[in-house]
Write an enzyme that holds these catalytic residues in place. Sequence first.
Site, short mmCIF file in Angstrom:
data_model
loop_
_atom_site.label_atom_id
_atom_site.label_comp_id
_atom_site.label_asym_id
_atom_site.label_seq_id
_atom_site.Cartn_x
_atom_site.Cartn_y
_atom_site.Cartn_z
N CYS A 57 14.44 10.20 6.12
CA CYS A 57 14.52 9.81 7.53
C CYS A 57 15.97 9.80 7.99
O CYS A 57 16.23 9.73 9.18
CB CYS A 57 13.88 8.45 7.75
SG CYS A 57 14.82 7.15 6.99
N LYS A 94 0.88 -1.19 0.00
CA LYS A 94 0.00 0.00 0.00
C LYS A 94 0.91 1.22 0.00
O LYS A 94 1.43 1.64 1.03
CB LYS A 94 -0.92 0.06 1.22
CG LYS A 94 -2.00 1.12 1.02
CD LYS A 94 -2.55 1.72 2.28
CE LYS A 94 -1.74 2.83 2.87
NZ LYS A 94 -1.55 4.05 2.04
N GLU A 132 10.94 16.32 14.61
CA GLU A 132 11.28 16.08 13.20
C GLU A 132 10.62 17.15 12.34
O GLU A 132 9.39 17.27 12.32
CB GLU A 132 10.78 14.70 12.76
CG GLU A 132 11.15 14.38 11.33
CD GLU A 132 10.74 12.98 10.88
OE1 GLU A 132 9.64 12.52 11.24
OE2 GLU A 132 11.54 12.35 10.15
P1 NAD Z 1 3.00 8.74 7.29
O1 NAD Z 1 3.20 8.05 8.60
O2 NAD Z 1 2.08 9.88 7.23
O3 NAD Z 1 2.44 7.68 6.19
C1 NAD Z 1 3.03 6.42 5.98
C2 NAD Z 1 1.98 5.45 5.47
O4 NAD Z 1 0.96 5.26 6.46
C3 NAD Z 1 1.27 5.91 4.21
O5 NAD Z 1 1.06 4.81 3.36
C4 NAD Z 1 -0.05 6.48 4.72
O6 NAD Z 1 -1.09 6.39 3.79
C5 NAD Z 1 -0.32 5.63 5.95
N1 NAD Z 1 -1.00 6.37 7.02
C6 NAD Z 1 -0.72 7.64 7.42
N2 NAD Z 1 -1.51 8.01 8.45
C7 NAD Z 1 -2.28 6.95 8.73
C8 NAD Z 1 -3.28 6.71 9.70
N3 NAD Z 1 -3.65 7.63 10.61
N4 NAD Z 1 -3.90 5.51 9.71
C9 NAD Z 1 -3.57 4.57 8.83
N5 NAD Z 1 -2.62 4.74 7.86
C10 NAD Z 1 -1.97 5.90 7.82
O7 NAD Z 1 4.46 9.11 6.76
P2 NAD Z 1 4.83 10.02 5.49
O8 NAD Z 1 4.51 11.43 5.81
O9 NAD Z 1 4.28 9.41 4.25
O10 NAD Z 1 6.41 9.81 5.45
C11 NAD Z 1 7.32 10.59 6.17
C12 NAD Z 1 7.74 9.91 7.47
O11 NAD Z 1 8.32 8.65 7.20
C13 NAD Z 1 8.82 10.72 8.20
O12 NAD Z 1 8.50 10.73 9.58
C14 NAD Z 1 10.09 9.91 7.95
O13 NAD Z 1 11.09 10.07 8.93
C15 NAD Z 1 9.54 8.51 7.94
N6 NAD Z 1 10.44 7.56 7.28
C16 NAD Z 1 11.09 6.66 8.08
C17 NAD Z 1 11.98 5.77 7.52
C18 NAD Z 1 12.71 4.77 8.38
O14 NAD Z 1 13.24 3.81 7.85
N7 NAD Z 1 12.73 4.93 9.68
C19 NAD Z 1 12.20 5.79 6.12
C20 NAD Z 1 11.51 6.71 5.34
C21 NAD Z 1 10.61 7.61 5.94
#
Ligand code: NAD
Length: 493
Positions: free
Chosen positions: A289, A181, A393
Site C-alpha cells: 500500500c 481473520k 491502484e
Molecule cells: P481485500 O480488500 O480484498 O481483502 C482484505 C480482507 O477483507 C481479507 O481478509 C478478505 O478476506 C476480506 N474481504 C475481501 N473482500 C470482502 C468482501 N466483499 N466482504 C467481506 N470481506 C472481504 O484486500 P487484499 O487484496 O487482500 O489486499 C490488498 C489491498 O490492501 C490493496 O488495496 C492495498 O493497498 C491494501 N492495503 C492497505 C494498507 C493500508 O494500511 N492502507 C496496508 C496493506 C494493504
Amino acid sequence: MNILDNPIKDIITIKNFDGDFVESKGILHDIINPATDEVIGKVPDTKPEEIDTIIARATRAFQEWRQTSPLIRVRYLFKLKELLEENFEELSRIQTVEHGKTIDESRGETRRGLENIEAACAASTLMMGHNLEDVSSGIDEHCIYQPLGVFAAITPYNFPFMVPLWFAPYAVATGNCIIIKPSPKDPISQYKIAELVLEAGLPEGVWNVVNGFNNATNRLLEHPDIKGVGFVGSTSVAKYIYENCGKYGKRVVAQGGAKNFIVIMPDSDLNKVIPALLTSFFGNAGQRCLAAGNALIVGDNKFYDRFIKMFIEATSKISIGYGLDSDVQMGPMQNIEAKKRVLQYIELGVEEGAKLKLDGRKFSIKENLSEACFIGPTIFSEVLPTMRIAKEEIFGPVANIMKVDNFERAVEIINFSNYGNAASIFTNSGRLAREFRYNVSCGNIGVNIGVPAPVGLFHFGGMKDSFFGTLHAQGRDIIRFFLEGKIVIERWF
Ligand code: NAD
C-alpha cells in the site's frame, strides 16, 4: 537454491485457534505457492456457528483477562516476542512460500511485525489515565481507560505476517481479546504465530484466529459481542467495513488502498534516487500500500531523459524468480487474478497513449518455475494525471513516469488524487521539503525516502479514500482505539 530451505514440507490444513487448535467443518480451499503453482495448504471457510463459538469463548476469556494486571499482560508479549525471534528465519521463509516475496523482504516484514509487539509492551504506560483535583470545591475528576471486550482484525494478503500485528498485540496488552481473520490467500503465517501464542501461555480465548472469506468477515461485523473492527485492505472493502461498523454500532479503523506519488526535484542525486525507486515501485512485486505508482519528474528535458535512461537501465537488471533464492530481487504476484489485473492495466496504459518503455509481459525467470503468477517490471513514460493508469491502484510492478513543470504543479497533481496514503519528495531543498509535508494531503510523507513506512511506535497514516475512521493502526492511536475513557467525578462528605 536448496529446496530443503522451504519450511513447508507437507500440505498444511489450517485450523482455527481459540487457545486450542480447532478443525473447521467449513469447505476447504487451496493455498498456493505462487512461485511453483503448487498446493501447499488448505484453508477452511469457517461456518458462522463455529465463529460464534469462538466469539463466545473470547467473551468469557475477557472477564478474567481485563482483571489481569497490565504488567502481567505484557509479560506474555515479551515471551511471545522471544519465541518469534527464535523462529525468525522459519517465519520469514513461510511468508516467501505463501506470498512470493523475496526472503529479504520477508525478513523485513518479520522485523516490522515484531516492532509492533515491542511497541505494544509500552501499553501499561500509555494506557494510564489522568486526573485533576478540585474541579470544584472538594470535587476531584478522573479519566480512567478501560478495555472494551472482543475485537476483530480483518487483514489483507500482501503482508500476511505483519498487518495482523498492527492490531493483535495492542488489543491484548490493553486487556481486550482479539480475533484475527487473515486473508485466506496466505493464512499460514498467522497459523504459525498462533502455535507460538500457545507456547507463550496466553490464556485461552485471548488471542484467536478464524479463517474464512466474505461470510466470515460478515459474521464478525454483525455479531453483537464484537466491539470493534480493525480492517486493512482495498478501498471498496474498507468502505463496506466502515459503513457496516456504523450500522452495527462498532468502532472501526478501516485502512484502504493507495496510489502513491514520488516527486523528484532536479537538485536530487539520481544515483541515490534510483535505488530507492526500485524498492518503492518493484519491492514486494508492487504489492504494497506504500508502493510508488507515479513518479513526477520536475525539471528540464535533459534531466527527464537522463532519469528515464538510468531508471530503465537499473530496472532491466532486476532478477526475477523464487524468493527463497537469495539472489532473486523480485518474486511473483501472490495470485493469478492479481497478475491478470496487472496485465489489463498494461494494455490499458498502451490504449490510453502512455509510452511503454519496459514491458513486464516479457521477462525471464532464473529457474525452471511455473510462470503462472510471474510478471516483469513495467515502465510507462509520458503518463498524464488524468489517465486511469495514473489514478487507479494497480497493485503490481508498474511504474508511471510524468514530466512536471514545477514543484507547485507536482503538489497539485498529488492532491488531485482520490487516494492519500503516501507521497515522497527527493530534493536537497529544506524549504521545498517543508512545503511538501505541509501541503500534501497524504497520511505518510517521505523526504528522500522511497517507502515511508512508519515503525510500530507511530501510527500508520492514511487520508481520503485510503482511510476511513479517526484512529489508525499501530502506535498510540491503536492503543487509544482499544480503550474506553471513563470519567469519574468524585466528592466525599
Ligand atoms: P481485500 O480488500 O480484498 O481483502 C482484505 C480482507 O477483507 C481479507 O481478509 C478478505 O478476506 C476480506 N474481504 C475481501 N473482500 C470482502 C468482501 N466483499 N466482504 C467481506 N470481506 C472481504 O484486500 P487484499 O487484496 O487482500 O489486499 C490488498 C489491498 O490492501 C490493496 O488495496 C492495498 O493497498 C491494501 N492495503 C492497505 C494498507 C493500508 O494500511 N492502507 C496496508 C496493506 C494493504
